[in-house]
Design a protein around this motif. Structure first.
Motif, mmCIF file in Angstrom:
data_model
loop_
_atom_site.group_PDB
_atom_site.id
_atom_site.type_symbol
_atom_site.label_atom_id
_atom_site.label_comp_id
_atom_site.label_asym_id
_atom_site.label_seq_id
_atom_site.Cartn_x
_atom_site.Cartn_y
_atom_site.Cartn_z
ATOM 1 N N ASP A 35 36.913 56.826 23.573
ATOM 2 C CA ASP A 35 36.101 57.401 24.204
ATOM 3 C C ASP A 35 36.075 58.652 25.319
ATOM 4 O O ASP A 35 36.021 60.429 25.487
ATOM 5 C CB ASP A 35 35.876 56.774 25.671
ATOM 6 N N LYS A 36 38.211 58.957 25.144
ATOM 7 C CA LYS A 36 38.619 60.060 25.228
ATOM 8 C C LYS A 36 39.264 61.050 24.538
ATOM 9 O O LYS A 36 38.609 62.042 24.987
ATOM 10 C CB LYS A 36 39.965 59.408 26.264
ATOM 11 N N LEU A 37 38.639 60.347 23.422
ATOM 12 C CA LEU A 37 38.675 61.887 22.594
ATOM 13 C C LEU A 37 37.339 62.161 22.129
ATOM 14 O O LEU A 37 37.146 63.468 21.657
ATOM 15 C CB LEU A 37 38.872 60.972 21.343
ATOM 16 N N ARG A 38 36.217 62.549 22.970
ATOM 17 C CA ARG A 38 35.081 63.041 22.685
ATOM 18 C C ARG A 38 35.763 63.549 23.605
ATOM 19 O O ARG A 38 34.093 64.891 23.225
ATOM 20 C CB ARG A 38 34.111 61.954 23.251
ATOM 21 N N TYR A 39 36.650 63.555 24.614
ATOM 22 C CA TYR A 39 36.830 65.813 25.506
ATOM 23 C C TYR A 39 38.081 66.045 25.676
ATOM 24 O O TYR A 39 38.124 66.655 25.556
ATOM 25 C CB TYR A 39 36.704 64.521 26.852
ATOM 26 N N SER A 40 37.947 65.981 23.695
ATOM 27 C CA SER A 40 39.625 66.337 23.829
ATOM 28 C C SER A 40 39.646 67.765 23.192
ATOM 29 O O SER A 40 38.534 68.555 22.886
ATOM 30 C CB SER A 40 39.940 66.254 21.660
ATOM 31 N N CYS A 41 39.886 68.979 23.468
ATOM 32 C CA CYS A 41 40.312 69.920 23.801
ATOM 33 C C CYS A 41 40.769 70.529 22.609
ATOM 34 O O CYS A 41 41.596 69.931 21.457
ATOM 35 C CB CYS A 41 41.365 71.059 24.491
ATOM 36 N N SER A 42 40.514 71.309 21.744
ATOM 37 C CA SER A 42 41.014 72.416 20.967
ATOM 38 C C SER A 42 41.398 73.677 21.064
ATOM 39 O O SER A 42 42.145 74.123 21.778
ATOM 40 C CB SER A 42 40.394 71.903 19.930
ATOM 41 N N ALA A 43 41.832 74.119 19.578
ATOM 42 C CA ALA A 43 42.334 75.638 19.804
ATOM 43 C C ALA A 43 41.110 76.542 20.222
ATOM 44 O O ALA A 43 40.990 78.116 20.756
ATOM 45 C CB ALA A 43 43.438 76.035 18.470
#
Length: 183
Positions: free
Chosen positions: A22-30
């Motif tokens: 569930d946290k990874l649904r909000y992951s930031c990226s480059a």
């Protein structure tokens, strides 16, 4: 104090009660610097041995909050239920505080109250909530590497653990004692 307590509670709940998927649904990226991330980084301390030193030991969530055109609460966690509202309210209150502080700094320098704010221009505000999970080898870690924040002013909520240091002069690091409910 109640807003700070509520924001701490919501942040802790997100980091400690939310399953990783569930946290990874909000992951930031480059491409999108806003969102959830983990900085459990390691570097080898020597070419001659396999000793590893973990530099950062934290999870974080970066929120773009100002100007309002950057604010997109849909990129923020929906759990706990009041998370998005708390971050937006906190952002608005911190803008007011930053404006007051910049006015006081301007006046203390003999300038008109709006001088620094006028020079800075439109407020760009990011709010980062950091979580420092228990570490199995704390002697090998730092919560966060030495760094400088960019921008006109940084407002920081410290927890009661401490660890924040500021550079005094050119070579002396001084530990800042945490004050409860202070920003």
């Amino acid at each position: 104090p109640s807003l700070l307590a509520s924001l701490r509670r919501a942040g802790l709940s997100f980091f400690s009660d939310t399953p990783i998927p569930d946290k990874l649904r909000y992951s930031c990226s480059a491409a999108a610097s806003e969102g959830y991330g983990s900085k459990m980084l390691a570097t080898t301390t020597s070419d001659q041995n396999d000793a590893v030193q973990v530099l950062d030991w934290r999870d974080y969530f970066d929120h773009h909050t100002l100007p309002l055109s950057r604010r997109n609460p849909n990129r923020w966690p929906e759990f706990p239920a009041d998370y998005r509202e708390l971050v937006a309210t906190y952002s608005d209150e911190m803008k007011i505080l930053a404006q007051k502080l910049l006015a006081l700094i301007s006046e203390s320098l003999g300038l008109r109250a709006s001088c620094i704010e006028d020079a800075v221009g439109e407020f760009y505000q990011n709010i980062t909530i950091s979580y420092y999970p228990p570490c199995p080898e704390p002697d090998l870690t730092l919560g966060l590497q030495s760094h400088s924040d960019m921008g006109a002013i940084t407002l920081l909520i410290q927890d009661d653990v401490g660890g924040l240091q500021v550079l005094k002069g050119s070579d002396k690091w001084v530990t800042v004692q945490p004050l409860s409910d202070a920003v």
